[in-house]
Design a protein around this motif. Structure first.
Motif, short mmCIF file in Angstrom:
data_model
loop_
_atom_site.label_atom_id
_atom_site.label_comp_id
_atom_site.label_asym_id
_atom_site.label_seq_id
_atom_site.Cartn_x
_atom_site.Cartn_y
_atom_site.Cartn_z
N SER A 165 27.69 49.34 49.59
CA SER A 165 27.02 48.10 49.21
C SER A 165 27.44 47.64 47.81
N ALA A 166 27.75 48.59 46.95
CA ALA A 166 28.16 48.24 45.59
C ALA A 166 29.61 47.80 45.51
N THR A 167 30.48 48.43 46.31
CA THR A 167 31.91 48.16 46.17
C THR A 167 32.43 47.05 47.08
N GLU A 168 31.83 46.85 48.24
CA GLU A 168 32.36 45.85 49.17
C GLU A 168 32.28 44.42 48.63
N PRO A 169 31.20 44.02 47.94
CA PRO A 169 31.22 42.68 47.34
C PRO A 169 32.34 42.51 46.32
N LEU A 170 32.65 43.57 45.56
CA LEU A 170 33.73 43.49 44.59
C LEU A 170 35.07 43.35 45.29
N ARG A 171 35.27 44.12 46.36
CA ARG A 171 36.51 44.02 47.14
C ARG A 171 36.67 42.63 47.72
N MET A 172 35.57 42.08 48.25
CA MET A 172 35.65 40.76 48.87
C MET A 172 35.90 39.68 47.82
N ALA A 173 35.34 39.85 46.63
CA ALA A 173 35.60 38.88 45.56
C ALA A 173 37.08 38.87 45.20
N ASN A 174 37.69 40.03 45.14
CA ASN A 174 39.14 40.11 44.87
C ASN A 174 39.92 39.41 45.98
N ARG A 175 39.54 39.68 47.21
CA ARG A 175 40.27 39.10 48.35
C ARG A 175 40.17 37.58 48.38
N LEU A 176 38.97 37.05 48.18
CA LEU A 176 38.78 35.59 48.27
C LEU A 176 39.45 34.87 47.10
N SER A 177 39.45 35.50 45.93
CA SER A 177 40.02 34.84 44.76
C SER A 177 41.54 34.95 44.72
N GLY A 178 42.08 35.95 45.42
CA GLY A 178 43.51 36.21 45.33
C GLY A 178 43.90 36.86 44.02
N GLU A 179 42.90 37.30 43.24
CA GLU A 179 43.14 37.97 41.97
C GLU A 179 42.38 39.29 41.94
N GLN A 180 42.74 40.14 41.01
CA GLN A 180 41.99 41.38 40.83
C GLN A 180 40.90 41.11 39.78
N LEU A 181 39.80 40.57 40.27
CA LEU A 181 38.68 40.27 39.38
C LEU A 181 37.96 41.55 38.96
N TYR A 182 37.98 42.53 39.87
CA TYR A 182 37.23 43.77 39.64
C TYR A 182 38.09 44.97 40.00
N ARG A 183 37.95 46.03 39.20
CA ARG A 183 38.55 47.32 39.52
C ARG A 183 37.46 48.37 39.48
N TRP A 184 37.64 49.44 40.25
CA TRP A 184 36.64 50.51 40.23
C TRP A 184 37.30 51.85 40.50
N HIS A 185 36.70 52.90 39.94
CA HIS A 185 37.14 54.27 40.17
C HIS A 185 35.94 55.10 40.57
N LEU A 186 36.19 56.08 41.43
CA LEU A 186 35.15 57.04 41.81
C LEU A 186 35.28 58.26 40.91
N LEU A 187 34.19 58.65 40.30
CA LEU A 187 34.17 59.74 39.34
C LEU A 187 33.26 60.86 39.79
N SER A 188 33.48 62.04 39.26
CA SER A 188 32.57 63.18 39.47
C SER A 188 32.70 64.11 38.28
N ALA A 189 31.82 65.08 38.22
CA ALA A 189 31.85 66.03 37.11
C ALA A 189 33.12 66.87 37.12
N THR A 190 33.63 67.21 38.31
CA THR A 190 34.74 68.16 38.42
C THR A 190 36.06 67.54 38.88
N GLY A 191 36.00 66.35 39.48
CA GLY A 191 37.21 65.77 40.04
C GLY A 191 37.53 66.23 41.45
N SER A 192 36.65 67.04 42.01
CA SER A 192 36.85 67.52 43.39
C SER A 192 36.25 66.52 44.37
#
Length: 324
Positions: A23-50
């Motif tokens: 729910s948090a990431t799909e609106p950002l993905r769709m905003a990028n798609r509709l605009s044709g630009e990379q309006l938003y970037r995101w990374h998945l993080l954790s304490a260990t990287g696993s």
């Protein structure tokens, strides 16, 4: 207009809610798609990287917070599910504290607000989290103002109830960054027919949940839900709802096909069942929280209702532990 792109870090904790993350990431993905630009970037993080597994069993690759400088992000959100009692990692607390000190916006979704509070990052801020954990949060952090809204913006803190509320939060962000019309276009493609405001309550109204049209019975159900730990008497409930006890019982049987007493006990047992599955509290503590005089009192009622001992709820399956 916001700087482009806006960078988000989503810090996943074990058994996080996959629905909340999507729910948090799909609106950002769709905003990028509709605009044709990379309006938003995101990374998945954790304490260990696993890889981190969600409550539904899907494991996602993550980057370690040790390898991702917090200053790279405009916002960092902690996403958790239930099992929040075990989320007490000092390394995560330090990472978030450092990020906040550098001016990064700090957020949480679902029960991630517990992590922010334990890191001392909600002192003097209003917040929210999933409604099932509101009472536990208030008990652990009585000095923090917690609200029942879908999401709460308070300066550099942004907290969200989780589930589909993440869509509304991110559409609000997109609206602030790129305009209401563009946010509505994103919502339309996502088949999200109405962008809910931050101040809307998380739970469906009692009258809609139970299909009740009598305002007096709606009030009675609300009184029951608000008084699980210290049940109020039928006499008091009837008086508060402008009914006689006899009228209340008659109307209740017509609507619910059971007595008010049975309905009330079942509400309390449902809460006990949730706590048994999703917390590490003792059975005696859970009994008291749900209006039963002792663990044995809870046990007898529980077996009558569910046909099994409360103790059998303790070996939790992964999928039982997280809210939507």
């Amino acid at each position: 207009m916001a700087a482009i792109p806006l960078n988000f870090g989503f810090l996943l904790l074990p058994e996080y809610s996959m629905m909340t993350l999507a729910s948090a990431t799909e609106p950002l993905r769709m905003a990028n798609r509709l605009s044709g630009e990379q309006l938003y970037r995101w990374h998945l993080l954790s304490a260990t990287g696993s890889p981190i597994s969600s409550s539904s069993g899907f494991a996602l690759e993550t980057a370690s917070i040790q390898n991702k400088l917090s200053k790279e992000f405009d916002w960092i959100f902690v996403i958790a599910g239930f099992g929040h009692e075990t989320h007490r990692d000092p390394a995560i607390h330090r990472y978030l504290q450092l990020a906040a000190g550098k001016g990064v916006g700090i957020g949480a979704m679902s029960t991630g607000s517990f992590v922010l509070a334990r890191a001392g990052l909600l002192r003097g801020y209003r917040c929210t989290l999933h409604w099932e954990a509101l009472r536990q949060f208030s008990e652990e952090f009585p000095g923090i103002e917690v609200q029942r809204e879908l999401y709460v913006r308070d300066r550099s803190r942004l907290t969200c109830a989780g589930g589909t509320a993440g869509i509304d939060l991110m559409l609000d962000q997109i609206s602030a960054d790129h305009g209401v019309v563009f946010a509505a276009e994103v919502a339309d493609v996502l088949l999200h027919s109405r962008i809910r405001g931050a101040d809307e309550f998380q739970r469906m109204a009692v009258n809609l949940r139970y299909h009740i049209h009598d305002a007096r019975i709606v009030k009675a159900v609300e009184l029951m839900e608000q008084n699980l730990e210290s049940p109020i008497s039928l006499d008091e409930m009837a008086a508060l709802c402008s009914l006689s006890v006899r009228q209340l019982e008659r109307l209740w049987r017509q609507i619910f096909e059971c007595s008010p007493k049975t309905f009330y006990v079942n509400l309390r047992l449902a809460e006990a069942r949730r706590l048994l599955r999703e917390s590490t509290e003792s059975k005696a503590s859970i009994a008291m929280r749900c209006g039963f005089s002792s663990a044995s009192h809870l046990g007898a009622a529980y077996i009558k209702r569910y046909g099994r001992s409360p103790g059998l709820e303790r070996p939790m399956s992964v999928g039982d532990r997280s809210p939507t």
